[in-house]
Design an enzyme around this catalytic site. Structure first.
Site, PDB file in Angstrom:
ATOM      1  N   GLU A 258       0.017  -0.689  15.340  1.00  0.00           N
ATOM      2  CA  GLU A 258      -0.907   0.430  15.086  1.00  0.00           C
ATOM      3  C   GLU A 258      -1.852   0.633  16.266  1.00  0.00           C
ATOM      4  OE1 GLU A 258      -4.868   1.407  12.530  1.00  0.00           O
ATOM      5  OE2 GLU A 258      -3.338   0.273  11.452  1.00  0.00           O
TER       6      GLU A 258
ATOM      7  N   CYS B  56      -8.898   1.768   6.091  1.00  0.00           N
ATOM      8  CA  CYS B  56      -8.221   2.259   4.890  1.00  0.00           C
ATOM      9  C   CYS B  56      -8.901   1.691   3.649  1.00  0.00           C
ATOM     10  CB  CYS B  56      -6.747   1.859   4.917  1.00  0.00           C
ATOM     11  SG  CYS B  56      -5.861   2.291   3.411  1.00  0.00           S
TER      12      CYS B  56
ATOM     13  N   CYS C 170       0.858  -1.178   0.000  1.00  0.00           N
ATOM     14  CA  CYS C 170       0.000   0.000   0.000  1.00  0.00           C
ATOM     15  C   CYS C 170       0.903   1.239   0.000  1.00  0.00           C
ATOM     16  CB  CYS C 170      -0.912  -0.001   1.225  1.00  0.00           C
ATOM     17  SG  CYS C 170      -0.029   0.077   2.809  1.00  0.00           S
TER      18      CYS C 170
ATOM     19  N   SER D 198      -1.585  -8.723   9.807  1.00  0.00           N
ATOM     20  CA  SER D 198      -3.029  -8.798  10.082  1.00  0.00           C
ATOM     21  C   SER D 198      -3.810  -8.691   8.777  1.00  0.00           C
ATOM     22  CB  SER D 198      -3.449  -7.655  11.014  1.00  0.00           C
ATOM     23  OG  SER D 198      -2.813  -7.768  12.256  1.00  0.00           O
TER      24      SER D 198
ATOM     25  N   HIS E  61      -0.972  -5.200  18.429  1.00  0.00           N
ATOM     26  CA  HIS E  61      -0.540  -4.743  17.099  1.00  0.00           C
ATOM     27  C   HIS E  61       0.045  -3.338  17.212  1.00  0.00           C
ATOM     28  CE1 HIS E  61      -0.786  -3.351  12.922  1.00  0.00           C
ATOM     29  NE2 HIS E  61      -0.831  -4.628  12.571  1.00  0.00           N
TER      30      HIS E  61
END
Length: 283
Positions: A131, A195, A17, A224, A129
């Site tokens: 993030e 996203c 991405c 993930s 995680h």
């Protein structure tokens, strides 16, 4: 071409991405200039790509290492970081190369605004995680993180709260969670912060997966996003195999003249998918 005569096609929409591309471009630029660079955590959840960058001088460190570092450059990866990281950097005269994904930064700011407005916050995301740790950090650790609705069955929740999501979660699951919480009688202010570059893959992959006899899904085991997208492929083509490297491939997965599709996560480098394609064409 090997005796199996496999017809192999790579999904051109798969791969990094823009957030990951940005982080790796920044890292490579500094590595070319300085010969080394510290990175807080794996720059991307793909071991093969991490090893490639380590060979160029990337040094992966943890938060404890950061506390002992002085007068250096440190890359913050696309996942983002909690406020504590920035405080530590300031105290230790560390120059942060901030490659936090803009989508993640926007989400961090929204969560912080909600927290400053005294809202109760729930975050739908994976425990531990990178993030999610950064997101929870915007609330001084007060936000409740859950990765499955069943975790809330016995939880004492406030009557009303604001619901956020890790950016790479499944959109369908997020809305399913929201609806279930509303059905349980809670007042839910839901923020769809997923996203779209990731969520659109949910829509594109089924079309790709159904075109082939077999699908090889290439992803790091820590990703993930990779787990989510693999399940999408598997749902629409049961003959889908998850691999992290060419060593995990074997001829028994295939039949002669199979049409094989290769897809990957948003953390999977295109060069690795090309490597898998070249390996399959030897069969």
């Amino acid at each position: 071409m090997g005796s199996y005569n496999l017809q192999v096609t790579i999904d051109q929409d798969s791969g990094f991405c823009f957030g990951v591309v940005y982080a790796i471009d920044m890292a490579e630029e500094i590595l070319a200039e300085d010969g080394y660079l510290y990175c807080l955590g794996d720059i991307v959840h793909n071991d093969e790509e991490v090893e490639r960058l380590k060979a160029q001088g990337l040094k992966i460190i943890g938060h404890e290492d950061l506390k002992d570092l002085r007068n250096e450059k440190v890359l913050i990866r696309a996942h983002g970081e909690a406020p504590e990281t920035y405080r530590t950097a300031l105290e230790n005269n560390i120059t942060l190369i901030d490659a936090s994904c803009p989508v993640v930064l926007k989400l961090q700011n929204r969560i912080k605004s909600s927290y400053d407005n005294k809202e109760n916050i729930l975050i739908f995301g994976k425990h531990g995680h990178a993030e999610v740790i950064g997101l929870q950090g915007q609330t001084n650790g007060d936000a409740l993180v859950f990765q499955d609705i069943s975790e809330l069955d016995d939880a004492e929740l406030p009557a009303s709260f604001t619901l956020y999501s890790q950016t790479t979660k499944s959109m369908d699951k997020f809305y399913s969670v929201k609806d279930e919480l509303l059905n349980r009688g809670y007042e839910v202010k839901a923020n769809d912060t997923i996203c779209r570059q990731v969520s659109n893959r949910d829509k594109d992959l089924p079309l790709f997966a159904t075109k082939f006899d077999k699908v090889v899904f290439v992803s790091g085991k820590k990703s993930s996003n990779g787990k989510v997208l693999y399940e999408v492929c598997k749902k629409h083509n049961p003959n889908t195999y998850f691999v992290s490297s060419i060593e995990e491939l074997n001829a028994n997965m295939f039949s002669p003249n199979d049409k094989v599709g290769i897809a990957g996560a948003t953390s999977t480098p295109m060069w690795l998918m090309q490597k898998v394609k070249a390996e399959l064409e030897k069969y």
